[in-house]
Design an enzyme around this catalytic site. Sequence first.
Site, short mmCIF file in Angstrom:
data_model
loop_
_atom_site.label_atom_id
_atom_site.label_comp_id
_atom_site.label_asym_id
_atom_site.label_seq_id
_atom_site.Cartn_x
_atom_site.Cartn_y
_atom_site.Cartn_z
N GLY A 199 0.82 -1.20 0.00
CA GLY A 199 0.00 0.00 0.00
C GLY A 199 0.85 1.25 0.00
CG HIS A 200 3.99 4.12 2.08
ND1 HIS A 200 5.07 4.43 1.27
CD2 HIS A 200 3.76 5.25 2.83
CE1 HIS A 200 5.48 5.66 1.52
NE2 HIS A 200 4.69 6.19 2.44
CG HIS A 258 0.50 9.26 0.08
ND1 HIS A 258 1.89 9.27 0.08
CD2 HIS A 258 0.13 9.52 1.36
CE1 HIS A 258 2.32 9.54 1.30
NE2 HIS A 258 1.26 9.70 2.10
CD GLU A 310 0.60 12.53 4.49
OE1 GLU A 310 0.94 11.41 4.06
OE2 GLU A 310 1.01 12.99 5.56
CD GLU A 326 5.10 13.69 3.65
OE1 GLU A 326 5.76 12.83 4.24
OE2 GLU A 326 3.97 13.49 3.15
CB CYS A 394 8.00 9.77 7.39
SG CYS A 394 6.84 11.10 7.00
CB CYS A 395 9.82 14.78 7.22
SG CYS A 395 8.33 14.73 6.18
#
Length: 633
Positions: A199-200, A258, A310, A326, A394-395
């Site tokens: 999914g990601h 996304h 996002e 992002e 995450c960033c």
Amino acid sequence: MVISQSPITDNGAVVVNTSGRPNAAHRPVPLGAVRFTDEFLAPRLRINHDVTIPSQFAHLEDTNRLRNFQRAAGDVEAPFEGIYFNDSDVYKWMEAAAWSLATEPDAALQAMLDDALQEVKDAQDSDGYLNTYFTFERAAERYSNLRDMHELYCAGHLLQAAVAHHRATGSSAFLQVAIRLADHLWDTFGPGKQPGAPGHEEVEMALVELFRDTGDDRYLRLADSFLSNRGLKPPLVGGSPYHQDHLPFRELNHVTGHAVRALYLTCGAADVVAETGEAALLNALEAQWSNFHAKRQYVTGGAGARYEGEAFGDDYELPNDRAYAETCAAIASVMWNWRMLALDGDARFADDLETALYNGVLSGLSLDGQAYFYQNPLADRGHHRRQPWFGCACCPPNIARLLASLPGYLASTSEDGVWIHLYAANESRVSLSDGNSATVTVQTEYPWDGEVTLTLAPEQPAPFVLHLRIPAWCADASVRVNGEPVEAHPTPGDYFPLRRTWKTGDTVTLTLPMPVTLLAAHPHTANTGRVTLRRGPLVYCIEAADHPGVDVWDLQLPASAEWATEARPDLLGGVTVLKTTGILCDLQGWDDALYRPAHTPPAQTRETPLTAIPYYAWANRDPGPMQVWIPLA
């Protein structure tokens, strides 16, 4: 043949040239062969090494992300803490630490990395599975929800961190963990096994990198399988544009859903193309890149217009104050453009990479290296500020791993010579195709000044081509070799080839004039009647701190404004600011009105000084309004 698309490799691998362009197969210059000496990027790498990466390790400990691994190993009795994909933050940090150690050995940082690696090794199951969320009471839920639970995403970041560790240190300790996990993935999702797709996305490019390090083509085949399993009927991961699962990837002609997931997917697809040369994949990538570049990318290189999901919006949907943009998406854009550049040898990808790096990525980190933006808006009323950490973090480690790997993006070599992609003062040791090697020393104050001097020192006189990137923003570049002008005129947005037999002491001087340029946006965006400022690779903005007593949202810019540049070593870590005379609108009469007849006499105006700073440096002083797009008077 082992083929590499990574910007950092020492395995002598090359990238397949699928485009038909001559001499477009690139070997990235090894990370350890590059030493930064400039005053722009080098300090950022120093802060990343000395401040950012160690402080992030403390955050990993304080938020119990590392303790989750101790729990999974049975060393502590405690509940899992945090978001179910928290393992990925640890792996991204480990990748950042590994790349940083490749350029600067550091006993304290090595100890942190060794401790983290031991925790990871101890947490791995006997069958190779590793995810601290799905242990003990959740073990029965493994791979039951690939769409939402990020198991393959976390696995991908582990594989990338392990490859980085192997290339940076030469140790196979982490690589063996990755191989066991990848073998488990093959046994679970390989031919005839459980059909799946993440999914990601992320695991696709990680598997290709592991293939490059090991030569085991099962990992490449599995990456292609995950890529090909998208958009099936019935769908495997929801069938929505959000997950890039509504169409097969090879039929997708625009970026959607996304933003980070979409751009990670294009990275993985580009890696597969590099290994297979598949035309259908390359055509899809070209179509998606063209859509992104022409219709869905911020002027800063940012990606993702919507807070909801996002996600990318529609074509030309690029709001300013509500921009999501992002930091991770800008990083993904850098990674994708690097891969496309190596595939095609086309400078348009280097231009896009540079824009995203200098603007969309660097804005994500404070100048002191300890606070981060998740979103990067292009207008603000003074409320959006960087944070020291996030629950969904995450960033921060993502920007740390990109900065640590940055030396590997400067240059590459091909069968015919050396390609210079980014301009920063450095000393690089490059290997030529004939077995000879050369040191290339670059002296420049880029991005503040466009004068770049390269001094070459081959081991022995060597015939090769030196390819100099001429940025698309530079309309009047010129080149001198050993002080003598080169008659040919460089073309903006292309590489300028210099063919000769080079000897030690030869110099090349590239002059890239940097006038202030006013950029207009497509009429279908929200920026009709506005302009933004660019000088060299940098996008500028206006911020309250430089305009006391003035709301910068009330400033307008005369189209005929004359610009002065001023070097300010005392400001924002050292910047060049842009100065002119702007127009300040008096909003008298609007206090109690949201709308009024268009024929109402215009508001009174007066001239006022206007100062613009690089966008990446905003929000490092007292809070206040900011604008990238300025109305024309």
